[in-house]
Design an enzyme around this catalytic site. Sequence first.
Site, PDB file in Angstrom:
ATOM      1  N   ASP A  27      -9.710 -41.569  -9.886  1.00  0.00           N
ATOM      2  CA  ASP A  27     -10.418 -40.846  -8.825  1.00  0.00           C
ATOM      3  C   ASP A  27     -10.475 -39.357  -9.138  1.00  0.00           C
ATOM      4  OD1 ASP A  27     -10.650 -43.210  -7.218  1.00  0.00           O
ATOM      5  OD2 ASP A  27      -8.520 -42.972  -6.744  1.00  0.00           O
ATOM      6  N   ASP A  80     -11.187 -35.657  -7.185  1.00  0.00           N
ATOM      7  CA  ASP A  80     -11.370 -34.917  -5.937  1.00  0.00           C
ATOM      8  C   ASP A  80     -11.738 -33.476  -6.244  1.00  0.00           C
ATOM      9  OD1 ASP A  80     -10.617 -37.225  -4.646  1.00  0.00           O
ATOM     10  OD2 ASP A  80      -8.527 -36.609  -4.403  1.00  0.00           O
ATOM     11  N   ASP A 116       0.600 -31.670  -0.556  1.00  0.00           N
ATOM     12  CA  ASP A 116       1.915 -32.278  -0.367  1.00  0.00           C
ATOM     13  C   ASP A 116       2.889 -31.967  -1.490  1.00  0.00           C
ATOM     14  OD1 ASP A 116       0.544 -33.840  -2.205  1.00  0.00           O
ATOM     15  OD2 ASP A 116       0.554 -35.648  -0.972  1.00  0.00           O
TER      16      ASP A 116
END
Length: 442
Positions: A66, A68, A149
């Site tokens: 993925d 982002d 995070d």
Amino acid sequence: MPGKGQKKQQPAYQRQVIARDQHTVSRSLISDNAKKVLSRLNNAGFEAYLVGGGVRDILLDGRPKDFDVATNATPEEVRDLFRNSRLIGRRFRIVHVLFGREVIEVTTFRGNTAESDEDSEDHRRASEHGLLLRDNIYGTMEEDALRRDFTVNALYYNLQDFSVIDFTNGVSDLHARRLALIGDAETRYREDPVRMLRAIRFAAKLDFDIAPETAAPIRDLAPLLTHVPAARLFDEVLKLFCAGFGARTYDLLREYRLLAPLFPASAAALDEGEPDGVIRHALKNTDDRIRQGKSVTPYYLFAALLWPALQAEWKRRQAAGEPVQPALHQSIAHVIGQQVQATAIPRRFSGPMKEIWELQMRLPRRNGKRAFITLEHPRFRAAYDFLLVREAAGEDTEDLGQWWTDFQRVDDKGREKMLTELGSPGPRNRRRKRRKKPQPKA
């Protein structure tokens, strides 16, 4: 310890720009569609960077799945630039740019919610437990990095000069194979308790150690997961156990007392002495299948993860005097009813899971036509695999798994012979008894 009202001291972070010749991120490893999104945003005058797992995995010599993008463009501005996009999310609005099956997720730089003013209350809302319910405060790139995070997920790749920008010592943690939360761990976990599950998932996936300050609050804060919507926790369970690292994940969940909020009945059964061999063997088999590129079924995983709970409840009901079969059906209903309150299992998965469990009782019953009927059941293969897992875990089934293995391999004559050896002829050899005609009454 800080006094009342005094903020805890945060780690000191400093922006680092790592030049092209000092890192291993290559444009060739980045999706063409991600590069299109970055280029269009840059050409429109916006800042835009590849961020998160895509950068992390390339630096670890992996190939990310993925990609982002983080930008200073608002969600509405991103949507105006890409007709093939959609705006999603309530808690934090993001844009999905669609290229066939590939989705490039674009997020606007998030601001520092702790320092936001009263005018921002419409964009930020938290629950009584500290869980952020809405967080649509935008900020700078640095603020965005500090809102992420883990340090290894706060790395930005700049397509314009090919540099990697690191605000949180993420590259250093990558080299040390250390998973460290950004900021005060307790505060970050209270904002979103799912971060505790993410810590476990990344530690298992990346084979990283969890930094002591990141690990310290988890056991005490684990009950906060009960305040997370059950539907969201179901999705998180799939992420935990369907990534090819389920066995390691399970060990970490138990170590940090995070299994109980996800599977309360199973955790209680394990604490009372129920074995977890079925869980461990099922997760190992699932990990092997994923590495081989094979599909996995969530209902099979849940059937294994809830097996200790089912066994404990079934034994309890039989000990109370309930017949075996009704006790099983009542136990299944009870266990599923409890579990959906923790993780909202959709019916398309709870139904097949129930069938797998029920077939465990039908598999020993092979006389007459029963073996053929069971063989044609749509869940037979999953139930058969589950039987083999039970045997591998040490459950005594009187070699039932081998019998069903042989029954599937032989031809019709071989099957009839196997049934005859059980003391019952196959369906072709069975003769129907003639019904006596009723005699007229005198």
